[in-house]
Design an enzyme around this catalytic site. Structure first.
Site, PDB file in Angstrom:
ATOM      1  N   LYS A 175      14.415  -4.513  19.215  1.00 54.98           N
ATOM      2  CA  LYS A 175      13.528  -4.000  18.167  1.00 54.98           C
ATOM      3  C   LYS A 175      13.484  -5.056  17.066  1.00 54.98           C
ATOM      4  O   LYS A 175      14.475  -5.298  16.382  1.00 54.98           O
ATOM      5  CB  LYS A 175      14.051  -2.667  17.648  1.00 54.98           C
ATOM      6  CG  LYS A 175      13.524  -2.209  16.293  1.00 54.98           C
ATOM      7  CD  LYS A 175      12.044  -1.953  16.274  1.00 54.98           C
ATOM      8  CE  LYS A 175      11.642  -1.443  14.877  1.00 54.98           C
ATOM      9  NZ  LYS A 175      11.751  -2.478  13.825  1.00 54.98           N
ATOM     10  N   GLY A 228      22.304  -4.735   9.928  1.00 53.19           N
ATOM     11  CA  GLY A 228      21.441  -4.315   8.831  1.00 53.19           C
ATOM     12  C   GLY A 228      22.220  -3.592   7.747  1.00 53.19           C
ATOM     13  O   GLY A 228      23.432  -3.767   7.601  1.00 53.19           O
ATOM     14  N   SER A 229      21.519  -2.749   7.023  1.00 51.91           N
ATOM     15  CA  SER A 229      22.089  -2.096   5.845  1.00 51.91           C
ATOM     16  C   SER A 229      22.970  -0.919   6.216  1.00 51.91           C
ATOM     17  O   SER A 229      22.848  -0.334   7.301  1.00 51.91           O
ATOM     18  CB  SER A 229      20.969  -1.614   4.917  1.00 51.91           C
ATOM     19  OG  SER A 229      20.274  -0.528   5.516  1.00 51.91           O
ATOM     20  N   THR A 232      20.912   2.516   6.817  1.00 51.83           N
ATOM     21  CA  THR A 232      20.285   2.560   8.133  1.00 51.83           C
ATOM     22  C   THR A 232      21.329   2.671   9.224  1.00 51.83           C
ATOM     23  O   THR A 232      21.155   3.413  10.200  1.00 51.83           O
ATOM     24  CB  THR A 232      19.414   1.312   8.358  1.00 51.83           C
ATOM     25  OG1 THR A 232      18.444   1.217   7.312  1.00 51.83           O
ATOM     26  CG2 THR A 232      18.714   1.374   9.694  1.00 51.83           C
ATOM     27  N   GLY A 233      22.437   1.943   9.075  1.00 52.89           N
ATOM     28  CA  GLY A 233      23.515   2.019  10.052  1.00 52.89           C
ATOM     29  C   GLY A 233      24.082   3.423  10.176  1.00 52.89           C
ATOM     30  O   GLY A 233      24.387   3.897  11.276  1.00 52.89           O
ATOM     31  N   GLU A 250      27.044  -4.198  12.552  1.00 57.40           N
ATOM     32  CA  GLU A 250      27.337  -5.207  11.529  1.00 57.40           C
ATOM     33  C   GLU A 250      26.492  -4.864  10.317  1.00 57.40           C
ATOM     34  O   GLU A 250      25.271  -4.972  10.344  1.00 57.40           O
ATOM     35  CB  GLU A 250      27.021  -6.602  12.065  1.00 57.40           C
ATOM     36  CG  GLU A 250      27.715  -7.707  11.278  1.00 57.40           C
ATOM     37  CD  GLU A 250      26.807  -8.329  10.231  1.00 57.40           C
ATOM     38  OE1 GLU A 250      26.902  -7.889   9.065  1.00 57.40           O
ATOM     39  OE2 GLU A 250      26.030  -9.220  10.567  1.00 57.40           O
ATOM     40  N   CYS A 284      24.456 -11.956   5.260  1.00 55.75           N
ATOM     41  CA  CYS A 284      25.445 -10.870   5.246  1.00 55.75           C
ATOM     42  C   CYS A 284      26.819 -11.347   4.779  1.00 55.75           C
ATOM     43  O   CYS A 284      27.537 -10.628   4.088  1.00 55.75           O
ATOM     44  CB  CYS A 284      25.565 -10.254   6.643  1.00 55.75           C
ATOM     45  SG  CYS A 284      24.059  -9.488   7.245  1.00 55.75           S
ATOM     46  N   GLU A 381      26.149  -4.840  -2.423  1.00 49.57           N
ATOM     47  CA  GLU A 381      25.518  -6.042  -1.897  1.00 49.57           C
ATOM     48  C   GLU A 381      24.166  -6.267  -2.563  1.00 49.57           C
ATOM     49  O   GLU A 381      23.319  -5.379  -2.591  1.00 49.57           O
ATOM     50  CB  GLU A 381      25.342  -5.906  -0.384  1.00 49.57           C
ATOM     51  CG  GLU A 381      24.904  -7.169   0.307  1.00 49.57           C
ATOM     52  CD  GLU A 381      24.926  -7.036   1.819  1.00 49.57           C
ATOM     53  OE1 GLU A 381      25.231  -8.033   2.488  1.00 49.57           O
ATOM     54  OE2 GLU A 381      24.633  -5.939   2.331  1.00 49.57           O
TER      55      GLU A 381
END
Length: 480
Positions: A175, A228-229, A232-233, A250, A284, A381
């Site tokens: 994706k 990602g963030s 969302t994770g 991650e 990251c 972050e």
């Protein structure tokens, strides 16, 4: 350079369009440069079915493992052929320096070369149970691997998951990020030319809330790989829990570099420049917090300030130090974080806001000093070119501050005292520790975090075993 105006998805060995298009913008100008077909859930279903057929027919695993070695090496060769062209596309859509974009394609090729060398070495073990038994293990492909790729290093991060997954015989659905999908289209052109079996690797560019959510919720998905963030994770893990789908996650970081009083200031500045200002801080594992011994605190601040004031700004083709961030939204979020830092009492040394008087999505390289560990800027972050400098007096205090966030992706220490450095490596809570060189390591070294930085490991030999499952076979010889 002639770039296609419209791009497609790669589904079951074919490039497929869609009724709807997603616009792609050049961050350096804010203007639209292309569109990509917006994948639908129906197309996601087709991709899942195709991936399942690939697994059922064992298109990657029914031959000798050496066949996958040759296939991955062909992929690497094709990637190297299109690296220059792909880098120009990635530079345009992503905003990063051309040299960094080119490095992404070269690194992608290296991932395929590295895991090609492991594809025929996934070996089980024999377990002694006595004279009446034969017991052994085998590793099998985990199945359909859905891999959700971020926009900051899309080509490299895609390859670091795709290469080991294919080496182990899986079928993968990637994706791509809505903001920066075109470099991945070029990458998949290389995969197609290499002769990858139908359904082994597919590419969908759809909305994360729609196509991404559909893929991670599907019972046909056997594994999820996400970078990602944290928000969302979390949503992905909640969806995965329904089918107990294993994940590799991650989720970013708030990494700290500890500067001891004997550190080499010149080398430190080199590491700060790459550690927090590479890709405008959209990394990251960026060096976002600098913890400095109080005896050299003022000296370091002055040296960093001078260095930052000399950084150049420009688009990715100019070779400038500071390139645009990915979008207007990202630019605004970074600006708001900088404003909040000043409201909470951080001292602005240089920079501090967005570049509002130029076209494109630029953010000033920014340094804050006198940042306390409890400030938002020290805990959350930023994902931008923003450095927080914080003083400490003792090693114990430095370790407490460094470990004092919910993240644990990367940490580092700068010192000429190796024994002292080793004590820090033992106590810093992080998946990777750098000593005297930020971003030391490479594709051979395992990468991943603890806490809100996620779990599982990418890169290195360890990553390969995220893409297989162990089967134990016990045979009784009694009565034979």
């Amino acid at each position: 350079m002639q770039m296609p105006a419209q791009w497609s998805n790669f589904i079951n060995g074919q490039w497929v369009g869609s009724d709807q298009q997603l616009p792609i913008f050049n961050p350096a100008t804010g203007t639209q440069i292309a569109t990509v077909a917006q994948a639908t859930t129906e197309q996601a279903t087709q991709a899942l079915d195709g991936a399942q057929r690939c697994i059922a027919e064992r298109r990657l695993s029914k031959g000798r493992p050496a066949d996958r070695v040759c296939l991955l090496l062909r992929v690497a060769s094709e990637i190297r052929k299109i690296a220059e062209y792909g880098a120009k596309i990635l530079c345009l859509e992503n905003g990063k320096r051309y040299s960094d974009a080119h490095d992404e394609f070269v690194e992608a090729a290296r991932y395929f070369e590295y895991y090609a060398g492991m594809a025929d070495k996934i070996e089980g073990v024999s377990i002694p149970l006595g004279d009446d038994y034969v017991d052994y293990t085998v590793y099998e492909a985990i199945g359909v691997s859905v891999q959700i790729v971020p926009w900051n290093f899309p080509v490299s991060i895609c390859a670091r998951s795709l290469a080991p997954a294919l080496a182990a015989g899986n079928a993968c659905i990637v994706k791509s990020p809505e903001l920066s999908p075109l470099g991945l289209c070029v990458l998949f052109e290389a995969l197609e030319k290499a002769g990858l079996p139908k359904g082994a690797a597919q590419l969908l560019c759809g909305l994360g809330s729609e196509v991404g959510g559909f893929l991670v919720s599907s019972p046909k998905t056997n594994q999820i790989v996400f970078t990602g963030s944290v928000p969302t994770g979390r949503r992905i893990m909640q969806a995965a829990a329904h089918w107990a789908t294993p994940c590799v996650m991650e989720l970013g970081g708030k990494s700290a570099g500890v500067v001891l009083e004997d550190a080499d200031i010149h080398d430190l500045l080199v590491n700060i420049k790459s550690g927090i200002f590479l890709n405008s801080g959209q990394v990251c594992s960026a060096l976002s917090r600098l913890l400095v011994h109080r005896s050299i605190y003022a000296q370091v601040i002055e040296a960093v300030s001078t260095m930052v004031k000399g950084l150049t700004r420009g688009d990715g083709f100019s070779g400038a130090d500071i390139t645009p961030v990915i979008s207007a939204r990202q630019q605004q979020q970074i600006g708001e974080m900088c404003k909040l830092a000043q409201e909470e009492g951080a001292r602005l040394v240089v920079g501090g806001g967005i570049e509002s008087e130029v076209e494109g999505f630029y953010v000033q390289p920014t340094v804050f000093a006198d940042v306390s560990p409890s400030m938002t800027i020290a805990q959350e972050e930023v994902f931008g070119p923003v450095l927080c400098i914080m003083p400490f007096d003792t090693d114990e205090e430095a370790i407490a501050i460094a470990n004092g966030t919910d993240y644990g992706l990367v940490a580092g220490v700068f010192t000429n005292d190796l024994r002292r450095a080793m004590r820090f490596t033992q106590q810093l809570r992080s998946g990777q520790i750098f000593v005297n060189e930020w971003y030391a390591g490479g594709i051979e070294t395992p990468f991943g975090g603890v806490g809100l930085s996620g779990y599982g490991r990418e890169k290195g030999q360890e990553a390969l075993y995220s893409y297989v499952r162990t089967k134990n076979i016990a045979i009784s010889l009694k009565g034979q």
